[in-house]
Write a protein that holds these residues in place. Structure first.
Motif, PDB file in Angstrom:
ATOM      1  N   HIS A  60      -6.329  25.305  39.289  1.00  0.00           N
ATOM      2  CA  HIS A  60      -6.488  26.301  39.651  1.00  0.00           C
ATOM      3  C   HIS A  60      -7.891  27.382  40.180  1.00  0.00           C
ATOM      4  CE1 HIS A  60      -3.132  26.999  36.783  1.00  0.00           C
ATOM      5  NE2 HIS A  60      -2.534  26.730  38.087  1.00  0.00           N
ATOM      6  N   ASP A  61      -8.833  27.262  39.383  1.00  0.00           N
ATOM      7  CA  ASP A  61      -9.869  27.682  40.126  1.00  0.00           C
ATOM      8  C   ASP A  61     -10.135  26.819  41.333  1.00  0.00           C
ATOM      9  OD1 ASP A  61     -13.230  28.644  40.146  1.00  0.00           O
ATOM     10  OD2 ASP A  61     -12.777  26.126  40.347  1.00  0.00           O
ATOM     11  N   LYS A  62      -9.734  25.466  41.917  1.00  0.00           N
ATOM     12  CA  LYS A  62      -9.600  24.923  43.378  1.00  0.00           C
ATOM     13  C   LYS A  62      -8.731  25.040  43.646  1.00  0.00           C
ATOM     14  CE  LYS A  62     -11.856  21.742  44.148  1.00  0.00           C
ATOM     15  NZ  LYS A  62     -13.748  21.633  44.260  1.00  0.00           N
ATOM     16  N   LEU A  63      -7.941  25.668  43.381  1.00  0.00           N
ATOM     17  CA  LEU A  63      -6.351  26.365  44.738  1.00  0.00           C
ATOM     18  C   LEU A  63      -7.449  28.440  44.980  1.00  0.00           C
ATOM     19  CD1 LEU A  63      -3.775  25.632  42.277  1.00  0.00           C
ATOM     20  CD2 LEU A  63      -4.406  24.870  44.730  1.00  0.00           C
ATOM     21  N   PHE A  64      -7.875  28.311  43.769  1.00  0.00           N
ATOM     22  CA  PHE A  64      -8.255  29.072  44.434  1.00  0.00           C
ATOM     23  C   PHE A  64      -9.757  29.587  45.118  1.00  0.00           C
ATOM     24  CE2 PHE A  64     -10.318  33.686  42.557  1.00  0.00           C
ATOM     25  CZ  PHE A  64      -9.730  34.608  43.626  1.00  0.00           C
ATOM     26  N   ASP A  65     -10.567  28.754  44.841  1.00  0.00           N
ATOM     27  CA  ASP A  65     -11.973  28.902  45.054  1.00  0.00           C
ATOM     28  C   ASP A  65     -11.822  28.192  46.915  1.00  0.00           C
ATOM     29  OD1 ASP A  65     -14.652  28.859  45.321  1.00  0.00           O
ATOM     30  OD2 ASP A  65     -14.755  26.472  45.872  1.00  0.00           O
ATOM     31  N   ARG A  66     -10.539  27.623  47.799  1.00  0.00           N
ATOM     32  CA  ARG A  66      -9.785  26.942  48.616  1.00  0.00           C
ATOM     33  C   ARG A  66      -9.076  27.695  49.448  1.00  0.00           C
ATOM     34  NH1 ARG A  66     -14.218  23.930  48.988  1.00  0.00           N
ATOM     35  NH2 ARG A  66     -13.973  21.655  47.993  1.00  0.00           N
ATOM     36  N   PHE A  67      -9.003  29.002  49.124  1.00  0.00           N
ATOM     37  CA  PHE A  67      -7.704  30.226  49.454  1.00  0.00           C
ATOM     38  C   PHE A  67      -6.644  29.435  49.003  1.00  0.00           C
ATOM     39  CE2 PHE A  67     -12.162  31.124  50.247  1.00  0.00           C
ATOM     40  CZ  PHE A  67     -12.719  31.939  50.127  1.00  0.00           C
ATOM     41  N   LEU A  68      -6.233  28.511  48.081  1.00  0.00           N
ATOM     42  CA  LEU A  68      -4.783  28.491  48.476  1.00  0.00           C
ATOM     43  C   LEU A  68      -3.822  29.326  47.971  1.00  0.00           C
ATOM     44  CD1 LEU A  68      -5.624  23.929  48.591  1.00  0.00           C
ATOM     45  CD2 LEU A  68      -4.411  25.314  50.353  1.00  0.00           C
ATOM     46  N   ILE A  69      -4.404  30.286  46.603  1.00  0.00           N
ATOM     47  CA  ILE A  69      -4.347  31.238  46.512  1.00  0.00           C
ATOM     48  C   ILE A  69      -4.916  32.574  46.371  1.00  0.00           C
ATOM     49  CG2 ILE A  69      -2.467  29.409  44.575  1.00  0.00           C
ATOM     50  CD1 ILE A  69      -4.429  30.127  41.980  1.00  0.00           C
ATOM     51  N   THR A  70      -3.859  33.813  46.301  1.00  0.00           N
ATOM     52  CA  THR A  70      -4.924  34.413  46.040  1.00  0.00           C
ATOM     53  C   THR A  70      -3.345  35.640  45.348  1.00  0.00           C
ATOM     54  OG1 THR A  70      -6.595  35.985  46.859  1.00  0.00           O
ATOM     55  CG2 THR A  70      -4.607  35.370  48.217  1.00  0.00           C
ATOM     56  N   PHE A  71      -3.815  36.819  44.975  1.00  0.00           N
ATOM     57  CA  PHE A  71      -3.408  37.833  44.041  1.00  0.00           C
ATOM     58  C   PHE A  71      -3.875  39.114  44.966  1.00  0.00           C
ATOM     59  CE2 PHE A  71      -5.456  34.962  40.740  1.00  0.00           C
ATOM     60  CZ  PHE A  71      -3.882  34.341  40.160  1.00  0.00           C
ATOM     61  N   ASP A  72      -2.833  40.127  45.395  1.00  0.00           N
ATOM     62  CA  ASP A  72      -2.797  41.033  46.731  1.00  0.00           C
ATOM     63  C   ASP A  72      -2.819  42.334  45.687  1.00  0.00           C
ATOM     64  OD1 ASP A  72      -0.765  43.375  47.560  1.00  0.00           O
ATOM     65  OD2 ASP A  72       0.432  41.787  48.636  1.00  0.00           O
ATOM     66  N   CYS A  92       1.001  21.393  40.547  1.00  0.00           N
ATOM     67  CA  CYS A  92      -0.172  22.382  40.334  1.00  0.00           C
ATOM     68  C   CYS A  92       0.571  24.110  38.733  1.00  0.00           C
ATOM     69  CB  CYS A  92      -0.589  23.211  40.622  1.00  0.00           C
ATOM     70  SG  CYS A  92      -1.737  21.845  41.836  1.00  0.00           S
ATOM     71  N   LEU A  93       1.459  23.733  38.956  1.00  0.00           N
ATOM     72  CA  LEU A  93       2.709  25.048  37.550  1.00  0.00           C
ATOM     73  C   LEU A  93       1.936  26.466  37.645  1.00  0.00           C
ATOM     74  CD1 LEU A  93       1.331  23.818  34.238  1.00  0.00           C
ATOM     75  CD2 LEU A  93       3.230  23.385  35.062  1.00  0.00           C
ATOM     76  N   LEU A  94       2.469  26.452  39.442  1.00  0.00           N
ATOM     77  CA  LEU A  94       2.535  27.213  40.216  1.00  0.00           C
ATOM     78  C   LEU A  94       3.514  28.659  40.179  1.00  0.00           C
ATOM     79  CD1 LEU A  94       0.306  26.480  43.318  1.00  0.00           C
ATOM     80  CD2 LEU A  94       0.112  27.600  41.494  1.00  0.00           C
ATOM     81  N   ASP A  95       3.716  29.418  39.505  1.00  0.00           N
ATOM     82  CA  ASP A  95       4.990  30.495  39.722  1.00  0.00           C
ATOM     83  C   ASP A  95       4.645  31.494  40.304  1.00  0.00           C
ATOM     84  OD1 ASP A  95       6.740  32.390  38.880  1.00  0.00           O
ATOM     85  OD2 ASP A  95       6.118  32.642  36.897  1.00  0.00           O
ATOM     86  N   ALA A  96       5.959  30.838  41.303  1.00  0.00           N
ATOM     87  CA  ALA A  96       5.679  32.449  42.310  1.00  0.00           C
ATOM     88  C   ALA A  96       6.034  34.124  42.530  1.00  0.00           C
ATOM     89  CB  ALA A  96       6.717  31.963  43.933  1.00  0.00           C
ATOM     90  N   GLU A  97       6.432  34.094  41.255  1.00  0.00           N
ATOM     91  CA  GLU A  97       7.023  35.658  40.902  1.00  0.00           C
ATOM     92  C   GLU A  97       6.234  35.774  39.590  1.00  0.00           C
ATOM     93  OE1 GLU A  97       9.504  36.858  41.678  1.00  0.00           O
ATOM     94  OE2 GLU A  97       9.560  34.996  42.650  1.00  0.00           O
ATOM     95  N   TYR A  98       4.297  34.981  39.592  1.00  0.00           N
ATOM     96  CA  TYR A  98       3.143  35.884  38.848  1.00  0.00           C
ATOM     97  C   TYR A  98       2.686  36.737  39.142  1.00  0.00           C
ATOM     98  CZ  TYR A  98      -0.525  36.068  36.246  1.00  0.00           C
ATOM     99  OH  TYR A  98      -1.785  36.509  35.339  1.00  0.00           O
ATOM    100  N   VAL A  99       2.138  37.614  38.382  1.00  0.00           N
ATOM    101  CA  VAL A  99       1.516  39.175  38.788  1.00  0.00           C
ATOM    102  C   VAL A  99       0.564  39.435  37.509  1.00  0.00           C
ATOM    103  CG1 VAL A  99       1.708  41.527  38.733  1.00  0.00           C
ATOM    104  CG2 VAL A  99       3.688  39.864  39.378  1.00  0.00           C
ATOM    105  N   LEU A 100      -0.534  39.700  37.555  1.00  0.00           N
ATOM    106  CA  LEU A 100      -1.657  40.054  37.742  1.00  0.00           C
ATOM    107  C   LEU A 100      -1.297  41.287  36.400  1.00  0.00           C
ATOM    108  CD1 LEU A 100      -4.656  39.805  39.739  1.00  0.00           C
ATOM    109  CD2 LEU A 100      -4.303  38.343  37.555  1.00  0.00           C
TER     110      LEU A 100
END
Length: 126
Positions: A60-72, A92-100
């Motif tokens: 998840h760090d790599k996805l975030f670091d490469r701007f493949l995921i972010t949080f609104d 990568c166990l990404l849940d499209a409904e995840y909210v911080l």
């Protein structure tokens, strides 16, 4: 470095020894991930600000670091790059409904997330 180790320990103390997005709890696999990239920080204060970090597993760090995921920055909802295939999102166990969690959306963290959201949008357009 020693500063990064201290930063990681502070994030673990603040948020618990667990990846923000999955169940990984092994300390060796957890990374203190900067929201506003370390190299882009204007000061040491930004580099070590708990509001400028998430505790993420290596994937998840790599996805975030490469701007493949972010949080609104307004809602905290995850944004997943269209560059990732459905199979990659699933692997990568990404849940499209995840909210911080609401307590993570401090004004300071939102400021860092605005920076990350802008970089994410640039990357999506490439």
């Amino acid at each position: 470095t020693e500063i990064q180790q201290m930063y990681r320990n502070r994030l673990i103390d603040a948020f618990g020894q667990k990846c923000l997005l999955c169940e990984i709890r092994n300390r060796e696999l957890l990374i203190a991930s900067h929201i506003k990239a370390y190299a882009a920080c204007d000061s040491m204060k930004e580099k070590i600000d708990n509001n400028n970090g998430f505790l993420l597993c290596a994937n998840h760090d790599k996805l975030f670091d490469r701007f493949l995921i972010t949080f609104d920055s307004r809602t905290g909802k995850i944004k997943i790059s269209p560059k990732l295939t459905d199979a990659e999102k699933s692997a990568c166990l990404l849940d499209a409904e995840y909210v911080l969690p609401r307590e993570m959306l401090t004004m300071e963290r939102r400021r860092y997330l605005i920076w990350h959201n802008n970089e994410y949008e640039k990357k999506v357009r490439e």
